[in-house]
Design a protein around this motif. Structure first.
Motif, PDB file in Angstrom:
ATOM      1  N   UNK A 236       0.863  -1.174   0.000  1.00 33.92           N
ATOM      2  CA  UNK A 236       0.000   0.000   0.000  1.00 33.92           C
ATOM      3  C   UNK A 236       0.905   1.231   0.000  1.00 33.92           C
ATOM      4  N   UNK A 237       0.759   2.083  -1.001  1.00 35.24           N
ATOM      5  CA  UNK A 237       1.560   3.304  -1.101  1.00 35.24           C
ATOM      6  C   UNK A 237       0.737   4.494  -0.628  1.00 35.24           C
ATOM      7  N   UNK A 238       1.249   5.215   0.356  1.00 39.80           N
ATOM      8  CA  UNK A 238       0.617   6.430   0.870  1.00 39.80           C
ATOM      9  C   UNK A 238       1.529   7.593   0.481  1.00 39.80           C
ATOM     10  N   UNK A 239       1.034   8.475  -0.377  1.00 44.45           N
ATOM     11  CA  UNK A 239       1.946   9.492  -0.918  1.00 44.45           C
ATOM     12  C   UNK A 239       1.341  10.880  -0.906  1.00 44.45           C
ATOM     13  N   UNK A 240       2.237  11.858  -0.789  1.00 38.34           N
ATOM     14  CA  UNK A 240       1.868  13.249  -0.973  1.00 38.34           C
ATOM     15  C   UNK A 240       1.909  13.589  -2.448  1.00 38.34           C
ATOM     16  N   UNK A 251      -0.673  -1.067  -7.250  1.00 43.07           N
ATOM     17  CA  UNK A 251      -2.111  -1.260  -7.435  1.00 43.07           C
ATOM     18  C   UNK A 251      -2.931  -0.591  -6.334  1.00 43.07           C
ATOM     19  N   UNK A 252      -2.380  -0.535  -5.124  1.00 38.32           N
ATOM     20  CA  UNK A 252      -3.088   0.071  -3.991  1.00 38.32           C
ATOM     21  C   UNK A 252      -2.335   1.324  -3.551  1.00 38.32           C
ATOM     22  N   UNK A 253      -2.926   2.476  -3.763  1.00 35.60           N
ATOM     23  CA  UNK A 253      -2.273   3.705  -3.331  1.00 35.60           C
ATOM     24  C   UNK A 253      -3.312   4.748  -2.976  1.00 35.60           C
ATOM     25  N   UNK A 254      -2.929   5.661  -2.106  1.00 37.02           N
ATOM     26  CA  UNK A 254      -3.819   6.744  -1.705  1.00 37.02           C
ATOM     27  C   UNK A 254      -2.996   8.021  -1.601  1.00 37.02           C
ATOM     28  N   UNK A 255      -3.545   9.110  -2.118  1.00 36.50           N
ATOM     29  CA  UNK A 255      -2.851  10.398  -2.048  1.00 36.50           C
ATOM     30  C   UNK A 255      -3.380  11.195  -0.865  1.00 36.50           C
ATOM     31  N   UNK A 256      -2.453  11.772  -0.109  1.00 39.69           N
ATOM     32  CA  UNK A 256      -2.794  12.633   1.020  1.00 39.69           C
ATOM     33  C   UNK A 256      -2.088  13.967   0.825  1.00 39.69           C
ATOM     34  N   UNK A 257      -2.394  14.925   1.685  1.00 34.19           N
ATOM     35  CA  UNK A 257      -1.750  16.229   1.546  1.00 34.19           C
ATOM     36  C   UNK A 257      -0.946  16.608   2.783  1.00 34.19           C
TER      37      UNK A 257
END
Length: 409
Positions: A236-240, A251-257
């Motif tokens: 799971x990739x959590x990225x700015x 395949x699984x990622x979410x963008x945060x700020x």
């Protein structure tokens, strides 16, 4: 030396000394395999090509001869090419792979040089990958699904197509090359491990249009996440906000700020079992104490803004996960860099810390290259300047080794 071979190793040297057999079958997307061959060569590999009769009717074998500098096999002779090619090459990549090829390979129907060669690779337990490409209804047919499932059960790596409209489309060339490189060098050695990776900067807003951030592109985190996924991990990739030149294939990622958003997301994933956390992001250390809801009018006001520290993501998951931290420092010597990283490792409870010197302009932030020092509880290891893709592989090698040492895998 054939002039086309001058490109070998111009991108990375990760495949230097390796020889790859590229199988090309009769899908209209086969022209893309010329660029795929060249991409693999730029990673240092020798590339040989075998084409089906149908493929050679769509495009001349001379094109692949030009691209690789090696003769192309289209039929078998008394030289027993299907045997020698399997013995002399390190892995077999079939791209594109037609429905006909997939079903025959799954059932061992050796009625062509390409299938006969693939069976020899499988018998020698060498890496074989296929890249399906066809119309979507055919790809979704029960026969193809059954054949693909059977091949996966035989340890054949299936690089999934992009679904575009009514096509199971030939996927991104960089994805194919990276995935197959990983299969060749490591295989799926991280299968069963659930990994969270953070990447990129965060933004801490002053008003709706102004914020504190940093030059991180997210390249290092994206490279680690891609590499882990290709090695079989559940990632799971959590990225700015990303500006990485390395494409995100996770395949699984979410963008945060903000740091707060990133922290809450990571904490949630740890609770869901993603308990190996690679904290490659560069979250902001400070944020504005008061955030204006409307844009500040620069003509009428020069605001006096007070800063406060952002919460440390590691503090909320310390003791709940296996933590890999990063230490981007300015240091005059390697000894100073190591000392600063060790202090940070203890302060934040990292199991492993990866240190790099951001005083250097040729590595680190916004660069495709890095040079790092990996510090564990047992040793200190330096990785000389290399592409972040290669650095990512080395970091994950260390993670795997340390997890094994703790009997966690």
């Amino acid at each position: 030396m054939h002039p086309s071979k001058k490109i070998m190793g111009t991108s990375t040297n990760e495949l230097t000394g390796k020889s790859i057999l590229l199988g090309v079958t009769g899908s209209v997307s086969l022209y893309k395999s010329i660029d795929l061959a060249r991409t693999l060569m730029r990673k240092g590999s020798e590339v040989n090509v075998i084409m089906s009769q149908e493929a050679s009717r769509l495009i001349s074998p001379e094109m692949f001869n030009w691209a690789t500098g090696n003769p192309v096999i289209t039929e078998l002779s008394g030289e027993l090419e299907h045997v020698t090619l399997a013995e002399e090459n390190d892995g077999f990549l079939i791209a594109p792979a037609t429905a006909n090829t997939i079903v025959k390979l799954a059932n061992g129907i050796a009625d062509s040089p390409l299938i006969s060669t693939a069976l020899n690779f499988m018998g020698l337990d060498k890496p074989v990958s296929i890249v399906p490409a066809m119309h979507l209804p055919m790809y979704l047919s029960p026969q193809i699904k059954k054949a693909i499932d059977a091949l996966k059960g035989m340890s054949v790596n299936v690089i999934e197509p992009d679904i575009v409209n009514d096509l199971a489309h030939y996927p991104d060339i960089d994805l194919i090359a990276w995935d197959f490189t990983t299969q060749l060098l490591r295989g799926e050695d991280l299968k069963g491990i659930k990994i969270t990776v953070t990447a990129g900067p965060t933004r801490e807003h002053m008003d709706p249009v102004r914020f504190i951030s940093n030059p991180s592109s997210g390249t290092m985190g994206v490279a680690i996440a891609n590499e882990a996924q290709f090695r079989g991990a559940d990632v799971y990739l959590v990225h700015g906000p990303l500006s990485s030149k390395v494409k995100n294939f996770v395949k699984k990622s979410v963008e945060v700020e903000s740091v707060t958003e990133m922290g809450k997301t990571v904490e949630s994933l740890v609770e869901k079992g993603y308990k190996v956390v690679v904290m490659a992001a560069a979250p902001a250390d400070f944020r504005f104490k008061d955030i204006r809801e409307k844009k500040i009018d620069s003509h009428n006001e020069v605001p006096l803004m007070e800063l406060e520290r952002t919460p440390k993501i590691s503090s909320t998951i310390r003791g709940k996960a296996y933590l890999i931290g990063f230490s981007a420092e300015t240091a005059s010597t390697e000894e100073e860099l190591i000392e600063k990283a060790k202090i940070k490792k203890e302060r934040h409870g990292f199991n492993i810390i990866v240190a790099n010197n951001v005083a250097r302009k040729d590595i680190g932030f916004s660069s495709e290259y890095n040079e790092v020092i990996i510090i564990t509880d047992r040793y200190v290891k330096k990785i000389d300047k290399a592409s972040k893709i290669v650095i990512a592989r080395e970091i994950l090698d260390t993670v795997k080794e340390e997890l094994k040492n703790r009997d966690l895998i």
